[in-house]
Motif scaffolding. Structure first.
Motif, PDB file in Angstrom:
ATOM      1  N   PRO A  46       0.799  -1.243   0.000  1.00  0.00           N
ATOM      2  CA  PRO A  46       0.000   0.000   0.000  1.00  0.00           C
ATOM      3  C   PRO A  46       0.826   1.285   0.000  1.00  0.00           C
ATOM      4  CG  PRO A  46      -0.046  -1.047   2.160  1.00  0.00           C
ATOM      5  CD  PRO A  46       0.607  -2.022   1.230  1.00  0.00           C
ATOM      6  N   GLY A  47       2.102   1.199   0.313  1.00  0.00           N
ATOM      7  CA  GLY A  47       2.947   2.390   0.190  1.00  0.00           C
ATOM      8  C   GLY A  47       3.125   3.140   1.492  1.00  0.00           C
ATOM      9  N   GLY A  48       3.627   4.357   1.357  1.00  0.00           N
ATOM     10  CA  GLY A  48       3.946   5.163   2.530  1.00  0.00           C
ATOM     11  C   GLY A  48       2.882   6.195   2.817  1.00  0.00           C
ATOM     12  N   ASN A  49       3.240   7.201   3.579  1.00  0.00           N
ATOM     13  CA  ASN A  49       2.275   8.208   4.007  1.00  0.00           C
ATOM     14  C   ASN A  49       1.821   9.118   2.875  1.00  0.00           C
ATOM     15  OD1 ASN A  49       2.060   7.488   6.827  1.00  0.00           O
ATOM     16  ND2 ASN A  49       4.228   8.014   6.896  1.00  0.00           N
ATOM     17  N   MET A  50       2.676   9.241   1.865  1.00  0.00           N
ATOM     18  CA  MET A  50       2.378  10.085   0.722  1.00  0.00           C
ATOM     19  C   MET A  50       1.185   9.567  -0.088  1.00  0.00           C
ATOM     20  SD  MET A  50       5.424  10.926  -1.863  1.00  0.00           S
ATOM     21  CE  MET A  50       6.602  11.418  -0.647  1.00  0.00           C
ATOM     22  N   THR A  51       1.001   8.243  -0.131  1.00  0.00           N
ATOM     23  CA  THR A  51      -0.042   7.657  -0.974  1.00  0.00           C
ATOM     24  C   THR A  51      -1.270   7.223  -0.162  1.00  0.00           C
ATOM     25  OG1 THR A  51       1.085   5.518  -0.788  1.00  0.00           O
ATOM     26  CG2 THR A  51       1.554   6.828  -2.741  1.00  0.00           C
ATOM     27  N   TYR A  52      -1.196   7.371   1.154  1.00  0.00           N
ATOM     28  CA  TYR A  52      -2.261   6.840   2.015  1.00  0.00           C
ATOM     29  C   TYR A  52      -3.638   7.431   1.684  1.00  0.00           C
ATOM     30  CZ  TYR A  52      -5.163   5.914   6.069  1.00  0.00           C
ATOM     31  OH  TYR A  52      -6.207   5.547   6.879  1.00  0.00           O
ATOM     32  N   ASN A  53      -3.730   8.764   1.661  1.00  0.00           N
ATOM     33  CA  ASN A  53      -5.048   9.389   1.451  1.00  0.00           C
ATOM     34  C   ASN A  53      -5.637   9.041   0.088  1.00  0.00           C
ATOM     35  OD1 ASN A  53      -5.209  10.593   3.938  1.00  0.00           O
ATOM     36  ND2 ASN A  53      -4.237  12.506   3.255  1.00  0.00           N
ATOM     37  N   GLY A  54      -4.814   9.106  -0.938  1.00  0.00           N
ATOM     38  CA  GLY A  54      -5.272   8.814  -2.294  1.00  0.00           C
ATOM     39  C   GLY A  54      -5.762   7.386  -2.417  1.00  0.00           C
TER      40      GLY A  54
END
Ligand code: FE
Length: 256
Positions: A46-54
């Motif tokens: 799922p990735g890091g904090n940068m991609t969480y909201n999207g």
């Protein structure tokens, strides 16, 4: 925007290619994936904090995030799983990652004991039941992480290959499948030569993948390989590529 890699109404595979956008040009482009089967869901890398909201917003149309069953992590790098704490707090999901890394993951959280929800995948891999389907965690050790897994979906015939097959390209291009394999090679070459450990390991991996029915190889950076012919092209390219320790000499180990 999410790309539907597969959708038969019950079983869905979604890819997100543009959550690391031009505002984050300083960060490597990376892809996130959602697999849904009959009301059950798993996020792959799922990735890091940068991609969480999207990702959180993008997935809702297909699957309510609060019902998430699993996070499947190929390895513990920041672009794979640095968002872990947010998912742990907002869902009841379990995280599956190599047993080599289970005790390292809590460093992405705020320290609360999540050990019951962090499951170690044994070196030989395992089957992961998701709804009516069974995903396979395939051994992909040293490609590039020491304890490394890829996730094969036998319903969609998709291999989520983590860093294997990665290409370093812009997010605008990443969402489309590779059209011209030869033209694509330069965007993969430097990465595979430095991050993949050795040709011997790549060949073991290729032998394993050839025993599976794979229609698509979908890496975590850059563009995917669609169709048996493209999959075969990638396998024969990587099986012949000297990389990692094959290329190292004493010259690489001199004190500056
Ligand atoms: Fe990595």
């Amino acid at each position: 925007m999410a790309v539907e890699l597969y959708n038969d109404g019950t079983h869905i595979c979604l890819a997100f290619y543009d959550l690391v956008d031009e505002e984050a040009e300083h960060a490597v482009q990376c892809n996130q994936f959602l697999i849904v089967d009959g009301g059950h869901g798993a996020l792959v890398d799922p990735g890091g904090n940068m991609t969480y909201n999207g990702l959180l917003m993008g997935m809702q149309r297909y699957f309510p995030s609060r019902n998430l069953d699993y996070i499947l992590a190929s390895h513990p790098d920041p672009d794979i799983i640095a968002s872990l704490n947010k998912w742990m707090v907002t869902t009841r999901c379990r995280v599956l990652i190599s047993k080599l890394w289970t005790r390292f993951l809590p460093h992405f959280t705020t320290g609360r004991d999540y050990s019951e929800r962090i499951i170690g995948i044994p070196d030989e891999g395992m089957l992961i039941p998701l709804g009516g389907s069974k995903l396979k965690a395939l051994p992909a050790h040293f490609m590039h992480s020491e304890g490394n897994f890829q996730f094969y979906d036998p319903v969609a015939k998709i291999l989520f290959s983590g860093d294997m097959g990665a290409s370093l390209i812009d997010h605008v291009l990443a969402g489309a499948p590779v059209k011209d394999f030869d033209a694509h090679i330069p965007s993969m070459m430097g990465f595979h030569r430095r991050y993949m450990v050795s040709n011997k390991i790549c060949r073991y991996w290729v032998n394993m993948v050839r025993t599976l029915d794979v229609e698509m190889i979908v890496p975590q950076h850059g563009a995917r390989f669609e169709g048996k012919e493209m999959v075969a092209r990638f396998l024969s390219w990587i099986e012949n590529l000297p990389c990692g320790i094959d290329l190292m000499t004493q010259d690489n180990y001199r004190a500056p």
